[in-house]
Design an enzyme around this catalytic site. Structure first.
Site, short mmCIF file in Angstrom:
data_model
loop_
_atom_site.label_atom_id
_atom_site.label_comp_id
_atom_site.label_asym_id
_atom_site.label_seq_id
_atom_site.Cartn_x
_atom_site.Cartn_y
_atom_site.Cartn_z
N GLY A 172 4.81 1.48 4.61
CA GLY A 172 6.12 2.13 4.47
C GLY A 172 7.16 1.28 3.76
N GLY A 200 2.33 2.35 10.69
CA GLY A 200 3.30 3.43 10.55
C GLY A 200 3.97 3.85 11.84
CD GLU A 234 -3.01 5.69 6.66
OE1 GLU A 234 -3.01 5.74 5.42
OE2 GLU A 234 -2.06 5.20 7.32
CD GLU A 266 -3.57 -2.43 7.23
OE1 GLU A 266 -2.50 -2.71 6.69
OE2 GLU A 266 -4.16 -1.35 7.06
CG ASN A 273 -1.71 1.22 1.43
OD1 ASN A 273 -1.80 2.04 0.51
ND2 ASN A 273 -2.32 1.37 2.60
CD1 TRP A 274 3.31 0.90 -3.02
CD2 TRP A 274 3.68 2.29 -4.74
NE1 TRP A 274 4.05 0.22 -3.96
CE2 TRP A 274 4.29 1.05 -5.02
CE3 TRP A 274 3.77 3.31 -5.68
CZ2 TRP A 274 4.99 0.81 -6.21
CZ3 TRP A 274 4.46 3.08 -6.86
CH2 TRP A 274 5.07 1.83 -7.11
CE LYS A 275 -0.24 3.39 4.63
NZ LYS A 275 -0.22 3.50 6.08
CB SER A 331 5.10 -1.64 11.98
OG SER A 331 4.69 -0.30 12.16
CG HIS A 363 -5.83 2.02 5.24
ND1 HIS A 363 -5.44 2.97 6.14
CD2 HIS A 363 -4.80 1.16 5.11
CE1 HIS A 363 -4.19 2.70 6.54
NE2 HIS A 363 -3.78 1.61 5.93
#
Ligand code: PGA
Length: 253
Positions: free
Chosen positions: A239, A177, A101, A171, A9-11, A217, A99
């Site tokens: 990440g 992160g 976020e 998650e 997941n590159w965000k 992470s 997600h």
């Protein structure tokens, strides 16, 4: 036997040149390492979907492409949105839905998430549906109830025939992160719980087929232990998926 799925997941990261370099680096590593028996998915920003799909196709790569969100409505007057049908036509295979976020910064409700899941499936996409508790919820012991509610109000409501398309990603929000990871035991315990929830709603064959990914992470140094848990069928990696060598190290873990 569930084939492990490693998803990146590159965000909202990587400018165009960096993104294309990363894709090229992954293709190179794929050709020089043993990635057999694993399914690999990358989810760059949607703007890059079409080009990434074409690049990977020309390189005869097995890496699949997904996006990080889709609209909860079909086509129409929704400025700025991308529909599941557009995403599918751009060549994507999968879409991350729910997600933390997106739940936190864009106030996505369970109702919207369910609609996104339904539209994704109707358009041939595989939803990667995220769930997970906050730190406070974990500390107060509410984590199982929270995840149960997140799943029962969304994906557990879809038709059995559609459920096979779904990938679940656990998650824990406190691990995203932050560098803090769920222990292999914590991950396994929650994944087994999620599988038992699936068993209450769907057939035993579907339970066995359902992929449950861990995210939060994950990195080369903890991937082997996390991925060796019996109910952990892969990872959703943020990440670390931005560094080709490290992402590959998780793939080969
Ligand atoms: P992280 O993110 O690997 O950077 O913790 C995971 C995710 O948000 O999907």
């Amino acid at each position: 036997m569930r084939k492990p799925l490693i998803a990146g997941n590159w965000k909202m990261n990587m400018h165009w040149n960096e993104a294309m370099t990363l894709v090229a680096d992954l293709v190179y590593l794929e050709s020089t390492q043993d990635w057999d028996g694993k399914e690999i998915l990358i989810c760059p920003p949607s703007l890059y979907t079409r080009h990434t799909v074409e690049f990977l196709k020309n390189a005869r790569s097995s890496i699949a492409v997904g996006v990080q969100n889709c609209a909860s409505t079909d086509n129409g007057a929704y400025t700025g949105e991308l529909s599941a049908s557009m995403i599918s036509q751009a060549g994507a295979d999968a879409v991350i839905i729910g997600h933390s976020e997106r739940r936190q910064y864009f106030n996505e409700s369970d109702e919207e998430l369910l609609s996104k899941v339904r539209l994704s499936i109707a358009n041939g996409l595989r939803p990667i549906f995220c769930c997970g508790e906050s730190l406070d919820e974990r500390k107060s012991g509410a984590h199982f109830d929270v995840v149960k509610q997140q799943l029962e109000d969304t994906i557990m409501k879809i038709e059995a025939i559609d459920f096979d398309r779904i990938v679940i990603a656990y998650e824990p929000v406190w691990a995203i992160g932050t560098g803090e990871t769920a222990s292999p035991e914590q991950a396994q315990e929650m994944h087994a719980f999620i599988r038992s929830l699936v068993a209450q709603h769907f057939s035993s064959e579907q339970v066995e087929r359902t992929h449950i990914l861990y995210g939060g992470s994950m990195k080369p140094s903890n991937a082997t232990e996390l991925l060796s848990q019996s109910d952990v069928d892969g990872g959703l990696i943020g990440g670390v998926s931005l560094k080709a060598e490290d992402f590959a190290a998780i793939i080969t873990a």
